[in-house]
Design an enzyme around this catalytic site. Structure first.
Site, mmCIF file in Angstrom:
data_model
loop_
_atom_site.group_PDB
_atom_site.id
_atom_site.type_symbol
_atom_site.label_atom_id
_atom_site.label_comp_id
_atom_site.label_asym_id
_atom_site.label_seq_id
_atom_site.Cartn_x
_atom_site.Cartn_y
_atom_site.Cartn_z
ATOM 1 N N ASP A 101 0.843 -1.200 0.000
ATOM 2 C CA ASP A 101 0.000 0.000 0.000
ATOM 3 C C ASP A 101 0.877 1.249 0.000
ATOM 4 O OD1 ASP A 101 -2.185 -1.656 0.201
ATOM 5 O OD2 ASP A 101 -2.303 -1.477 2.387
HETATM 6 N N1 URA Z 1 -1.228 -5.972 3.755
HETATM 7 C C1 URA Z 1 -1.732 -4.725 3.814
HETATM 8 O O1 URA Z 1 -2.777 -4.488 4.394
HETATM 9 N N2 URA Z 1 -1.044 -3.741 3.197
HETATM 10 C C2 URA Z 1 0.123 -3.943 2.561
HETATM 11 O O2 URA Z 1 0.697 -2.995 2.041
HETATM 12 C C3 URA Z 1 0.633 -5.245 2.520
HETATM 13 C C4 URA Z 1 -0.061 -6.240 3.126
#
Ligand code: URA
Length: 232
Positions: A101
């Site tokens: 993310d």
């Molecule tokens: N899980 C998440 O919620 N975000 C990420 O960036 C990676 C794994």
């Protein structure tokens, strides 16, 4: 392959064309002045400015992704992780393997090797990704049990995951073998906790190098990368 493509290992296409035109490039000792001159990347010797150019098709990079960058090669609004690459690597057009993310930090592999990417993101390969997370409320033993049981997240049931506590129950390690959208955040949310900080610390046996500062990256060979990932 075309000589200008071959030289793409070391130069941009336009630099390569200029060099070829200027007579700076020899193939097996003979000056080649045409960009579409055919070379065999396995057997021909290409020299440019006195230096031998060794062709390579793929690159393998490991980055400590900073927050504020999307795991993509292009985005309408946000900065992309590929903007952090130097030209010498960007010209290979690497892309992120899987997705972190925008606000997640940590270990991100970038490569232009599609076959390896496919292998690493396939749930069948069961490559475990480990995250360090900070939550707004302390995680509990019951949460660890829920993680281990294979959590139902509505649109999918997660494979059994591992939750490890540190001394501070708001600071935990979570290991998952899939890479579904917002997976870790959603799993914590299911336990009634909000993730306030998330960082990927390992992919299989490949650990984020503590020498890599946020936004920095290093190049590895395919052998080095895969042997670390599968060394678990
Ligand atoms: N899980 C998440 O919620 N975000 C990420 O960036 C990676 C794994």
């Amino acid at each position: 392959m075309r000589l200008d493509k071959f030289l793409g290992t070391a130069f941009t296409r336009s630099e390569a064309r200029k060099l070829i035109k200027s007579g700076a490039v020899t193939v097996n000792g003979v000056t080649a002045v045409k960009a579409d001159f055919k070379v065999d990347e396995n057997s021909d010797t290409v020299i440019c400015g006195g230096e031998q150019i060794v062709y390579r098709e793929f690159i393998y990079l490991v980055m400590n992704k900073p927050a504020g960058f999307v795991s993509a090669v292009w985005d309408k609004k946000q900065r992309c992780v590929t903007e952090l690459l130097r030209d010498e690597h960007r010209r290979f057009e690497p892309f992120p393997v899987g997705r972190l993310d925008i606000d997640t930090e940590g270990l991100l592999i970038l490569t232009n090797d599609g076959a390896l990417t496919h292998e690493l993101i396939s749930p069948k390969k069961n490559v475990v990704k480990k995250y360090f997370a900070v939550t707004d409320l302390p995680m509990e033993d019951a949460d660890a049990e829920l993680f281990a049981s294979g959590m139902d997240l509505g649109d999918f049931t997660a494979l059994p995951a591992k939750l490890e506590f540190t001394e501070n129950k708001n600071e935990i390690y979570i290991s998952v073998s899939e890479g579904k959208f917002h997976q870790v955040k959603r799993m914590c949310e299911k336990c009634g906790k909000k993730v306030t900080y998330l960082k990927r610390v390992s992919i299989g046996g490949l650990h984020l190098d503590s020498a890599l500062k946020c936004g920095e990256y290093a190049e590895l060979t395919k052998e080095n990368l895969t042997s670390q990932i599968y060394s678990v």
